[in-house]
Design a protein around this motif. Structure first.
Motif, short mmCIF file in Angstrom:
data_model
loop_
_atom_site.label_atom_id
_atom_site.label_comp_id
_atom_site.label_asym_id
_atom_site.label_seq_id
_atom_site.Cartn_x
_atom_site.Cartn_y
_atom_site.Cartn_z
N LEU A 49 0.87 -1.17 0.00
CA LEU A 49 0.00 0.00 0.00
C LEU A 49 0.90 1.22 0.00
O LEU A 49 1.88 1.28 0.76
N SER A 50 0.61 2.20 -0.85
CA SER A 50 1.43 3.41 -0.88
C SER A 50 0.54 4.63 -0.75
O SER A 50 -0.62 4.63 -1.17
N CYS A 51 1.11 5.67 -0.14
CA CYS A 51 0.42 6.94 0.01
C CYS A 51 1.37 8.05 -0.41
O CYS A 51 2.51 8.11 0.07
N TYR A 52 0.92 8.92 -1.30
CA TYR A 52 1.74 10.04 -1.73
C TYR A 52 1.70 11.12 -0.63
O TYR A 52 0.63 11.62 -0.29
N ILE A 53 2.84 11.46 -0.14
CA ILE A 53 2.95 12.42 0.95
C ILE A 53 3.11 13.84 0.41
O ILE A 53 2.50 14.79 0.91
N ALA A 54 3.93 14.00 -0.62
CA ALA A 54 4.14 15.32 -1.23
C ALA A 54 4.43 15.15 -2.71
O ALA A 54 5.01 14.13 -3.14
N ASP A 55 4.04 16.13 -3.51
CA ASP A 55 4.28 16.14 -4.96
C ASP A 55 3.64 14.91 -5.61
O ASP A 55 2.57 14.51 -5.23
N GLY A 56 4.30 14.33 -6.62
CA GLY A 56 3.74 13.17 -7.31
C GLY A 56 2.80 13.51 -8.44
O GLY A 56 2.19 12.61 -9.03
N THR A 57 2.67 14.80 -8.76
CA THR A 57 1.71 15.20 -9.80
C THR A 57 2.19 14.82 -11.21
O THR A 57 1.41 14.92 -12.16
N GLY A 58 3.45 14.40 -11.33
CA GLY A 58 3.93 13.93 -12.62
C GLY A 58 4.09 12.42 -12.67
O GLY A 58 4.66 11.88 -13.63
N THR A 59 3.57 11.73 -11.68
CA THR A 59 3.70 10.27 -11.61
C THR A 59 2.46 9.60 -12.20
O THR A 59 1.33 10.01 -11.94
N PHE A 60 2.70 8.56 -13.01
CA PHE A 60 1.58 7.83 -13.61
C PHE A 60 2.00 6.40 -13.91
O PHE A 60 3.20 6.09 -13.95
N ARG A 61 1.01 5.54 -14.11
CA ARG A 61 1.29 4.18 -14.57
C ARG A 61 1.50 4.22 -16.07
O ARG A 61 0.79 4.94 -16.78
N ARG A 62 2.45 3.46 -16.55
CA ARG A 62 2.84 3.53 -17.96
C ARG A 62 1.65 3.25 -18.88
O ARG A 62 1.54 3.83 -19.94
N GLN A 63 0.74 2.38 -18.44
CA GLN A 63 -0.42 2.04 -19.28
C GLN A 63 -1.53 3.10 -19.18
O GLN A 63 -2.50 3.04 -19.92
N ARG A 64 -1.40 4.04 -18.22
CA ARG A 64 -2.46 5.05 -18.02
C ARG A 64 -1.83 6.43 -17.87
O ARG A 64 -1.87 7.03 -16.80
N PRO A 65 -1.24 6.94 -18.91
CA PRO A 65 -0.50 8.21 -18.79
C PRO A 65 -1.37 9.42 -18.46
O PRO A 65 -0.87 10.44 -17.99
N ALA A 66 -2.67 9.33 -18.69
CA ALA A 66 -3.54 10.48 -18.43
C ALA A 66 -3.86 10.64 -16.94
O ALA A 66 -4.23 11.73 -16.49
N ASP A 67 -3.73 9.55 -16.16
CA ASP A 67 -4.05 9.61 -14.73
C ASP A 67 -2.79 9.93 -13.94
O ASP A 67 -1.82 9.15 -13.95
N LYS A 68 -2.81 11.04 -13.23
CA LYS A 68 -1.62 11.48 -12.49
C LYS A 68 -1.88 11.44 -10.99
O LYS A 68 -3.00 11.58 -10.51
N GLY A 69 -0.78 11.31 -10.25
CA GLY A 69 -0.86 11.28 -8.81
C GLY A 69 -0.97 12.67 -8.21
O GLY A 69 -0.98 13.67 -8.91
N ALA A 70 -1.05 12.70 -6.86
CA ALA A 70 -1.14 13.95 -6.11
C ALA A 70 -0.99 13.61 -4.64
O ALA A 70 -1.16 12.44 -4.25
N PRO A 71 -0.67 14.58 -3.80
CA PRO A 71 -0.59 14.30 -2.36
C PRO A 71 -1.88 13.68 -1.83
O PRO A 71 -2.98 14.05 -2.25
N ASN A 72 -1.72 12.70 -0.93
CA ASN A 72 -2.80 11.96 -0.28
C ASN A 72 -3.45 10.90 -1.17
O ASN A 72 -4.37 10.21 -0.72
#
Length: 291
Positions: A53-76
């Motif tokens: 289980l992972s939780c984004y604590i800060a940043d991550g807005t440029g992180t995505f799964r390679r198969q789903r490039p349109a969905d980006k991460g974010a804090p929390n």
């Protein structure tokens, strides 16, 4: 618990020249945690033998799964990477994230205790960038603790169990198209659970449990493991230790009485088993929650 450097997801992160490990710890009971920073990276996780289980604590807005490039991460945002699943990640820019690594045995215990289901018929459902404020808060409380300090590590272990229980209740589902073979009948499994729970203060032998199912010890042990996801002695010990934790947190019984109520032959045997599982003595555990 498997050493951290043998956990696939931890090792894949640790091998990256871009990722930096801030902190990590075993939390007992088949649980471990790590806090990472990473940037401008790509990570592949191929069929790990543990859940993450992972939780984004800060940043991550440029992180995505390679198969789903349109969905980006974010804090929390939370991600669930089940055992046996492959996932591929691209990290553009910085990210700080927490990981909680969960053994298959700990997931199995959750399925039995919380869902009354055989672990083999359940799976932790994969999720990417899930919104779950309760879980995000637990993760933030988890990383605020000093895992190197024994008392705070015990509090972190309690929080980690809360995270796992929530995930089992909210993110575990039935495996599709599964045809169960072997194992115990549902009524036998429930009968055993009730019997073990009501006799935790007594000696429970393999022969006694096998006799309740009219099976030989050898056949019973194999069938039990298929249905419960772990051997009989390991299941009974886990239930004894969970009862001990509850008594230590909520009551004032002397440690010797806690040992007897949980079926341990002596206070020293209880202390040794407790330390092996949780990395601290029962007295340390009680003191941590009193603080």
């Amino acid at each position: 618990m498997t050493p951290l450097n043998q956990l696939h997801v931890f090792n894949a992160m640790h091998s990256s020249p871009h990722a930096r490990l801030e902190h990590s710890a075993h939390l007992g009971d088949g649980l471990a945690a790590a806090l990472w920073r990473n940037r401008d990276d790509a990570r592949d996780y191929q069929a790990p033998s543990h859940h993450t289980l992972s939780c984004y604590i800060a940043d991550g807005t440029g992180t995505f799964r390679r198969q789903r490039p349109a969905d980006k991460g974010a804090p929390n945002k939370l991600c669930i990477m089940p055992a046996g699943h492959e996932s591929n990640w691209v990290v553009n820019g910085p990210i700080r994230l927490a990981h909680l690594y969960i053994s298959e045995e700990q997931f199995a215990l959750g399925c039995i205790r919380l869902l009354d289901r055989e672990p083999r018929e359940m799976q932790l459902q994969e999720a990417t960038f899930l919104d779950d404020p309760q879980q995000a808060l637990r993760f933030r409380q988890l990383i605020s603790l000093d895992w190197d300090e024994p008392g705070e590590r015990l509090l972190a272990s309690s929080l980690a169990h809360g995270i796992v229980d929530h995930a089992v209740l909210c993110q575990a589902g039935l495996r599709q198209g599964l045809r169960l073979k072997g194992g115990l009948a549902p009524h036998q499994r429930r009968q055993l659970i009730d019997y073990i729970e009501s006799h935790l203060d007594q000696a429970i032998t393999l022969g006694e449990l096998a006799g309740r199912c009219n099976l030989s010890e050898y056949h019973f042990a194999r069938m039990f493991r298929e249905s419960f996801g772990l051997p009989p002695h390991q299941y009974v010990l886990a239930r004894r230790l969970q009862l001990a934790c509850r008594l230590l947190r909520l009551g004032d019984l002397p440690l010797g009485q806690v040992a007897l109520q949980c079926g341990f032959a002596s206070a020293s045997h209880f202390s040794n088993r407790f330390r092996q599982a949780l990395g601290a003595t029962p007295g340390d555990y009680r003191a941590a929650f009193r603080r």
